[in-house]
Motif scaffolding. Structure first.
Motif, PDB file in Angstrom:
ATOM      1  N   THR A   1     -18.127  -0.221   8.792  1.00  0.00           N
ATOM      2  CA  THR A   1     -17.999   1.136   9.314  1.00  0.00           C
ATOM      3  C   THR A   1     -16.812   1.839   8.663  1.00  0.00           C
ATOM      4  O   THR A   1     -16.901   3.015   8.281  1.00  0.00           O
ATOM      5  N   LEU A   2     -15.706   1.123   8.501  1.00  0.00           N
ATOM      6  CA  LEU A   2     -14.545   1.711   7.826  1.00  0.00           C
ATOM      7  C   LEU A   2     -14.853   2.032   6.367  1.00  0.00           C
ATOM      8  O   LEU A   2     -14.383   3.050   5.842  1.00  0.00           O
ATOM      9  N   GLU A   3     -15.638   1.191   5.722  1.00  0.00           N
ATOM     10  CA  GLU A   3     -16.073   1.479   4.351  1.00  0.00           C
ATOM     11  C   GLU A   3     -16.858   2.776   4.290  1.00  0.00           C
ATOM     12  O   GLU A   3     -16.664   3.594   3.384  1.00  0.00           O
ATOM     13  N   GLU A   4     -17.748   2.968   5.254  1.00  0.00           N
ATOM     14  CA  GLU A   4     -18.538   4.200   5.312  1.00  0.00           C
ATOM     15  C   GLU A   4     -17.644   5.428   5.477  1.00  0.00           C
ATOM     16  O   GLU A   4     -17.870   6.456   4.846  1.00  0.00           O
ATOM     17  N   ILE A   5     -16.666   5.321   6.343  1.00  0.00           N
ATOM     18  CA  ILE A   5     -15.791   6.456   6.635  1.00  0.00           C
ATOM     19  C   ILE A   5     -14.910   6.795   5.440  1.00  0.00           C
ATOM     20  O   ILE A   5     -14.771   7.958   5.077  1.00  0.00           O
ATOM     21  N   THR A   6     -14.343   5.751   4.827  1.00  0.00           N
ATOM     22  CA  THR A   6     -13.303   5.974   3.815  1.00  0.00           C
ATOM     23  C   THR A   6     -13.775   5.821   2.373  1.00  0.00           C
ATOM     24  O   THR A   6     -13.114   6.309   1.463  1.00  0.00           O
TER      25      THR A   6
ATOM     26  N   GLU B   1     -13.619   3.062   0.955  1.00  0.00           N
ATOM     27  CA  GLU B   1     -12.822   1.924   0.488  1.00  0.00           C
ATOM     28  C   GLU B   1     -13.673   0.659   0.511  1.00  0.00           C
ATOM     29  O   GLU B   1     -14.264   0.334   1.538  1.00  0.00           O
ATOM     30  N   THR B   2     -13.749  -0.050  -0.614  1.00  0.00           N
ATOM     31  CA  THR B   2     -14.564  -1.262  -0.682  1.00  0.00           C
ATOM     32  C   THR B   2     -13.739  -2.542  -0.746  1.00  0.00           C
ATOM     33  O   THR B   2     -14.296  -3.634  -0.641  1.00  0.00           O
ATOM     34  N   ASN B   3     -12.436  -2.423  -0.904  1.00  0.00           N
ATOM     35  CA  ASN B   3     -11.570  -3.597  -0.962  1.00  0.00           C
ATOM     36  C   ASN B   3     -11.421  -4.165   0.454  1.00  0.00           C
ATOM     37  O   ASN B   3     -10.886  -3.509   1.346  1.00  0.00           O
ATOM     38  N   ALA B   4     -11.900  -5.393   0.658  1.00  0.00           N
ATOM     39  CA  ALA B   4     -11.892  -6.012   1.986  1.00  0.00           C
ATOM     40  C   ALA B   4     -10.469  -6.182   2.528  1.00  0.00           C
ATOM     41  O   ALA B   4     -10.258  -6.079   3.738  1.00  0.00           O
ATOM     42  N   LYS B   5      -9.498  -6.416   1.666  1.00  0.00           N
ATOM     43  CA  LYS B   5      -8.114  -6.541   2.138  1.00  0.00           C
ATOM     44  C   LYS B   5      -7.619  -5.215   2.720  1.00  0.00           C
ATOM     45  O   LYS B   5      -6.937  -5.189   3.733  1.00  0.00           O
ATOM     46  N   VAL B   6      -7.991  -4.122   2.079  1.00  0.00           N
ATOM     47  CA  VAL B   6      -7.563  -2.802   2.555  1.00  0.00           C
ATOM     48  C   VAL B   6      -8.247  -2.469   3.873  1.00  0.00           C
ATOM     49  O   VAL B   6      -7.600  -2.023   4.831  1.00  0.00           O
ATOM     50  N   THR B   7      -9.561  -2.684   3.959  1.00  0.00           N
ATOM     51  CA  THR B   7     -10.257  -2.370   5.213  1.00  0.00           C
ATOM     52  C   THR B   7      -9.819  -3.299   6.344  1.00  0.00           C
ATOM     53  O   THR B   7      -9.772  -2.879   7.500  1.00  0.00           O
ATOM     54  N   SER B   8      -9.459  -4.537   6.022  1.00  0.00           N
ATOM     55  CA  SER B   8      -8.923  -5.446   7.043  1.00  0.00           C
ATOM     56  C   SER B   8      -7.580  -4.942   7.556  1.00  0.00           C
ATOM     57  O   SER B   8      -7.304  -4.977   8.756  1.00  0.00           O
ATOM     58  N   ALA B   9      -6.740  -4.458   6.639  1.00  0.00           N
ATOM     59  CA  ALA B   9      -5.447  -3.901   7.040  1.00  0.00           C
ATOM     60  C   ALA B   9      -5.653  -2.648   7.893  1.00  0.00           C
ATOM     61  O   ALA B   9      -4.959  -2.445   8.896  1.00  0.00           O
ATOM     62  N   MET B  10      -6.622  -1.823   7.520  1.00  0.00           N
ATOM     63  CA  MET B  10      -6.922  -0.627   8.309  1.00  0.00           C
ATOM     64  C   MET B  10      -7.366  -1.026   9.715  1.00  0.00           C
ATOM     65  O   MET B  10      -6.948  -0.406  10.702  1.00  0.00           O
ATOM     66  N   MET B  11      -8.195  -2.056   9.807  1.00  0.00           N
ATOM     67  CA  MET B  11      -8.678  -2.532  11.097  1.00  0.00           C
ATOM     68  C   MET B  11      -7.494  -2.967  11.964  1.00  0.00           C
ATOM     69  O   MET B  11      -7.421  -2.617  13.145  1.00  0.00           O
ATOM     70  N   GLN B  12      -6.567  -3.711  11.393  1.00  0.00           N
ATOM     71  CA  GLN B  12      -5.389  -4.155  12.138  1.00  0.00           C
ATOM     72  C   GLN B  12      -4.559  -2.966  12.604  1.00  0.00           C
ATOM     73  O   GLN B  12      -4.071  -2.939  13.734  1.00  0.00           O
ATOM     74  N   GLN B  13      -4.398  -1.979  11.735  1.00  0.00           N
ATOM     75  CA  GLN B  13      -3.615  -0.800  12.104  1.00  0.00           C
ATOM     76  C   GLN B  13      -4.284  -0.033  13.245  1.00  0.00           C
ATOM     77  O   GLN B  13      -3.617   0.419  14.174  1.00  0.00           O
TER      78      GLN B  13
END
Length: 193
Positions: free
Chosen positions: A124-129, A131-143
């Motif tokens: 879902t974060l990939e769709e919104i942003t 961003e395809t880098n799993a490390k970045v979307t994981s960090a976004m999820m934590q934030q």
């Protein structure tokens, strides 16, 4: 019996729940509870499983392709927050325990969350942003979780301890939904423009 158990967990804390308290609140008796569940631990485990199933159901909001990805994420977060505010003791117990001391239902939920749950949120974060880098979307999820769940969780625990009514607000006089909207407007501003 399950609802009475969840209610007692919410008001008294899981360590203070007794079979006698459950029986009294459920309008039942100790023998009947032991007959159906065998022990207090099994009854509490089943009650926790019911609550965790509601957490799991919140993930279905992320699968609703009839609405945009930001609306899906907001719906998911609001459903989780609602459960969290109703039963902060369960989330506290889940978060505060190591895998080895979890009940089977708790371990099952953690396993679901780490596999399918995280993947749904990341997608879902990939769709919104974009961003395809799993490390970045994981960090976004934590934030996102830290920014939204931490204050709500702390406030819900404080309200339950103080015996205050659950008014679906945390830390301010702004509703939870308004808090999520405010966060989204700031966090996703460059993707919303």
């Amino acid at each position: 019996m399950l609802n009475a158990t969840l209610s007692l967990i919410a008001t008294d804390g899981i360590e203070q729940v007794t079979i006698r308290k459950i029986a009294a609140l459920a309008g039942s008796n100790v023998a009947l509870i032991n007959y159906y569940f065998g022990s207090k631990e099994k009854l509490i485990g089943e009650a926790i499983k019911v609550q965790f199933d509601s957490f799991r159901e919140a993930f279905s909001a992320l699968e609703n392709r009839e609405v945009d990805s930001l609306t899906r994420l907001k719906s998911f977060l609001l459903q989780i927050l609602s459960s969290l505010q109703e039963h902060p003791e369960l989330m506290k117990r889940l978060v505060g325990q190591g895998q080895e001391s979890m009940s089977e239902s708790q371990a099952e939920y953690v396993s679901f969350f780490k596999t399918k749950g995280f993947e749904q949120i990341r997608a879902t974060l990939e769709e919104i942003t974009g961003e395809t880098n799993a490390k970045v979307t994981s960090a976004m999820m934590q934030q996102i979780f830290a920014a939204i769940f931490s204050p709500a969780f702390r406030s819900a625990c404080a309200r339950k301890q103080a015996g205050a009514d659950d008014d679906r607000e945390f830390l301010t006089n702004v509703s939870v939904e308004e808090q999520v909207d405010l966060f989204f407007n700031h966090y996703f501003y460059r993707y919303l423009a």
